[in-house]
Design an enzyme around this catalytic site. Structure first.
Site, PDB file in Angstrom:
ATOM      1  N   LYS A 113       0.808  -1.226   0.000  1.00  0.00           N
ATOM      2  CA  LYS A 113       0.000   0.000   0.000  1.00  0.00           C
ATOM      3  C   LYS A 113       0.834   1.264   0.000  1.00  0.00           C
ATOM      4  O   LYS A 113       0.371   2.300  -0.483  1.00  0.00           O
ATOM      5  CB  LYS A 113      -0.969   0.011   1.185  1.00  0.00           C
ATOM      6  N   LYS A 193      -6.048 -10.744  -4.463  1.00  0.00           N
ATOM      7  CA  LYS A 193      -7.276 -10.892  -3.681  1.00  0.00           C
ATOM      8  C   LYS A 193      -8.316  -9.840  -4.063  1.00  0.00           C
ATOM      9  O   LYS A 193      -7.970  -8.744  -4.510  1.00  0.00           O
ATOM     10  CB  LYS A 193      -6.971 -10.834  -2.179  1.00  0.00           C
ATOM     11  N   LYS A 196     -11.343  -3.923  -1.614  1.00  0.00           N
ATOM     12  CA  LYS A 196     -12.200  -2.730  -1.658  1.00  0.00           C
ATOM     13  C   LYS A 196     -11.556  -1.633  -2.491  1.00  0.00           C
ATOM     14  O   LYS A 196     -12.243  -0.826  -3.109  1.00  0.00           O
ATOM     15  CB  LYS A 196     -12.378  -2.163  -0.243  1.00  0.00           C
TER      16      LYS A 196
HETATM   17  N1  AQP Z   1     -10.449 -11.072  -0.647  1.00  0.00           N
HETATM   18  C1  AQP Z   1     -10.698 -11.417   0.614  1.00  0.00           C
HETATM   19  N2  AQP Z   1     -11.009 -12.707   0.908  1.00  0.00           N
HETATM   20  C2  AQP Z   1     -11.275 -13.060   2.193  1.00  0.00           C
HETATM   21  N3  AQP Z   1     -11.252 -12.210   3.241  1.00  0.00           N
HETATM   22  C3  AQP Z   1     -10.947 -10.915   2.990  1.00  0.00           C
HETATM   23  N4  AQP Z   1     -10.849  -9.833   3.786  1.00  0.00           N
HETATM   24  C4  AQP Z   1     -10.513  -8.759   3.023  1.00  0.00           C
HETATM   25  N5  AQP Z   1     -10.391  -9.122   1.739  1.00  0.00           N
HETATM   26  C5  AQP Z   1     -10.649 -10.464   1.680  1.00  0.00           C
HETATM   27  C6  AQP Z   1     -11.108  -9.819   5.229  1.00  0.00           C
HETATM   28  O1  AQP Z   1     -12.165  -8.919   5.493  1.00  0.00           O
HETATM   29  C7  AQP Z   1     -12.021  -8.379   6.803  1.00  0.00           C
HETATM   30  C8  AQP Z   1     -12.273  -6.904   6.818  1.00  0.00           C
HETATM   31  O2  AQP Z   1     -11.338  -6.288   5.970  1.00  0.00           O
HETATM   32  P1  AQP Z   1     -10.825  -4.801   6.172  1.00  0.00           P
HETATM   33  O3  AQP Z   1     -11.978  -3.890   6.214  1.00  0.00           O
HETATM   34  O4  AQP Z   1      -9.904  -4.739   7.313  1.00  0.00           O
HETATM   35  O5  AQP Z   1     -10.027  -4.552   4.831  1.00  0.00           O
HETATM   36  P2  AQP Z   1      -8.744  -5.238   4.224  1.00  0.00           P
HETATM   37  O6  AQP Z   1      -8.340  -6.476   4.933  1.00  0.00           O
HETATM   38  O7  AQP Z   1      -7.707  -4.185   4.088  1.00  0.00           O
HETATM   39  O8  AQP Z   1      -9.205  -5.741   2.796  1.00  0.00           O
HETATM   40  P3  AQP Z   1     -10.165  -5.046   1.771  1.00  0.00           P
HETATM   41  O9  AQP Z   1     -11.531  -5.054   2.387  1.00  0.00           O
HETATM   42  O10 AQP Z   1     -10.145  -5.665   0.448  1.00  0.00           O
HETATM   43  O11 AQP Z   1      -9.592  -3.613   1.631  1.00  0.00           O
HETATM   44  P4  AQP Z   1      -8.259  -3.140   0.866  1.00  0.00           P
HETATM   45  O12 AQP Z   1      -8.681  -2.712  -0.476  1.00  0.00           O
HETATM   46  O13 AQP Z   1      -7.816  -2.021   1.724  1.00  0.00           O
HETATM   47  O14 AQP Z   1      -7.277  -4.284   0.827  1.00  0.00           O
HETATM   48  C9  AQP Z   1     -10.614  -8.752   7.265  1.00  0.00           C
HETATM   49  O15 AQP Z   1     -10.696  -9.778   8.226  1.00  0.00           O
HETATM   50  C10 AQP Z   1      -9.948  -9.248   6.024  1.00  0.00           C
HETATM   51  O16 AQP Z   1      -8.991 -10.261   6.304  1.00  0.00           O
END
Ligand code: AQP
Length: 324
Positions: A113, A193, A196
């Site tokens: 990031k 993966k 968001k």
């Molecule tokens: N692709 C995924 N498959 C399974 N689990 C996932 N999580 C995120 N992406 C996947 C899990 O969702 C929970 C909440 O996530 P978060 O809000 O902390 O965001 P994050 O982990 O940074 O992932 P995002 O939602 O996709 O956002 P970005 O774009 O910032 O990377 C966590 O338990 C996470 O493991």
């Protein structure tokens, strides 16, 4: 016997997707019957990337609403906004003083990031705040997707380090990572993966997407060479991702999906996956429609007051152990 404590958080960055749901949120809901659950909209984590304040304000409440629609029950679990409980940041500062920068430099999420969003101190120390979130409530277990495994390792290290320097205080939390669904992949690039923050909207399915959007997204999902529907992450990551989605949304197993759709062709299979996803998400969409913004805000406020009281009791012990 006292119940074990579970803690987890979701960032209110909009776009809550089925990866979040299948990897983590489904487990959050399932654990509520057995554990003392504490769930949090981790809004302080969300400001580590550039934001628009008005949009952020909306996304915070939206995240709370989506979580309630998914099944987080504020009558059963402690549920609140992280920023409203200042003990999170106090403990994060304290833990920061026993965190080596070498370990933070190795965090893969930081490395990924920092390039995209521009490096800032908040993004760098994000895993320490996450450790504080978990340790503040003395959590025994943390339901997360696989991408959070490394951050959980840091949390465990910090708990051990604190305990050995200042006295036994923190339990060493275990991750709860599902066997399937822990890493739902992007529909456009099944080697990364679902996320968001991916600029390509076609890469994900949102929990609140309408049926037509879900059908469209899945029709355009990248599949692999050949035409057999077979679960094989090495050779067929695109199809394997869709098979896992279908298994998780229908409760079926992977082998029977392979039996049923093995020769059906990708087009037919994708249509079937779309219907399974639509059906799986329908109760959440309905629950979301029935929620009232003002009531959600009221419940979050009530959760905040309870969370502050509970956090303060724990945090006072940390202050004393450290000599304040
Ligand atoms: N692709 C995924 N498959 C399974 N689990 C996932 N999580 C995120 N992406 C996947 C899990 O969702 C929970 C909440 O996530 P978060 O809000 O902390 O965001 P994050 O982990 O940074 O992932 P995002 O939602 O996709 O956002 P970005 O774009 O910032 O990377 C966590 O338990 C996470 O493991």
């Amino acid at each position: 016997m006292t119940k074990k404590t579970v803690f987890s958080g979701l960032q209110p960055t909009g776009n809550v997707h089925i990866g979040n749901y299948l990897g983590a949120l489904r487990n959050w809901v399932a654990l509520q019957d057995t554990y003392d659950c504490i769930y949090c909209v981790v809004d302080l984590h969300a400001i580590t990337v550039p934001l628009d304040p008005a949009e952020f304000h909306r996304d915070r409440l939206e995240a709370a609403k989506v979580l309630m629609a998914v099944g987080v029950d504020p009558e059963q679990s402690l549920f609140y906004f992280q920023s409203q409980v200042p003990q999170h940041t106090e403990l994060a500062w304290m833990l920061g003083t026993i965190t080596g920068t070498g370990q933070l430099n190795r965090m893969t999420q930081w490395k990924d990031k920092a390039d995209v969003a521009g490096a800032n101190l908040g993004l760098y120390s994000y895993p320490v705040l996450m450790a504080a979130d978990i340790l503040l409530f003395r959590a025994d277990a943390v339901p997360v997707g696989e991408d959070q495994k490394q951050h959980l390792e840091l949390t465990r290290d910090l708990a051990l380090r604190f305990n050995s320097r200042f006295g036994e205080e923190f339990p060493i939390p275990d991750p709860i990572i599902p066997e399937h669904g822990a890493r739902i992949m992007s529909l456009q690039d099944p080697t990364s993966k679902m996320s968001k923050s991916d600029p390509d909207e076609g890469s994900r399915i949102l929990i609140l997407d309408d049926p037509d959007t879900i059908r469209k997204r899945l029709k355009r999902a990248v599949t692999d060479s050949g035409r057999d529907v077979r679960h094989d992450w090495e050779e067929k990551p695109g199809v394997s991702n869709l098979i896992e989605m279908m298994a998780l949304f229908t409760g079926g197993d992977i082998a029977s999906i392979e039996d049923e759709y093995g020769d059906a062709g990708y087009g037919t299979f994708k249509d079937a996956v779309a219907e399974a996803v639509i059906e799986g998400l329908a109760p959440i969409r309905r629950a979301y429609r029935d929620l009232d913004d003002a009531e959600v805000a009221r419940l979050m406020q009530r959760g905040t007051l309870d969370a502050r009281t509970r956090a303060e009791g724990h945090q006072q012990r940390v202050r004393e152990l450290m000599g304040f």
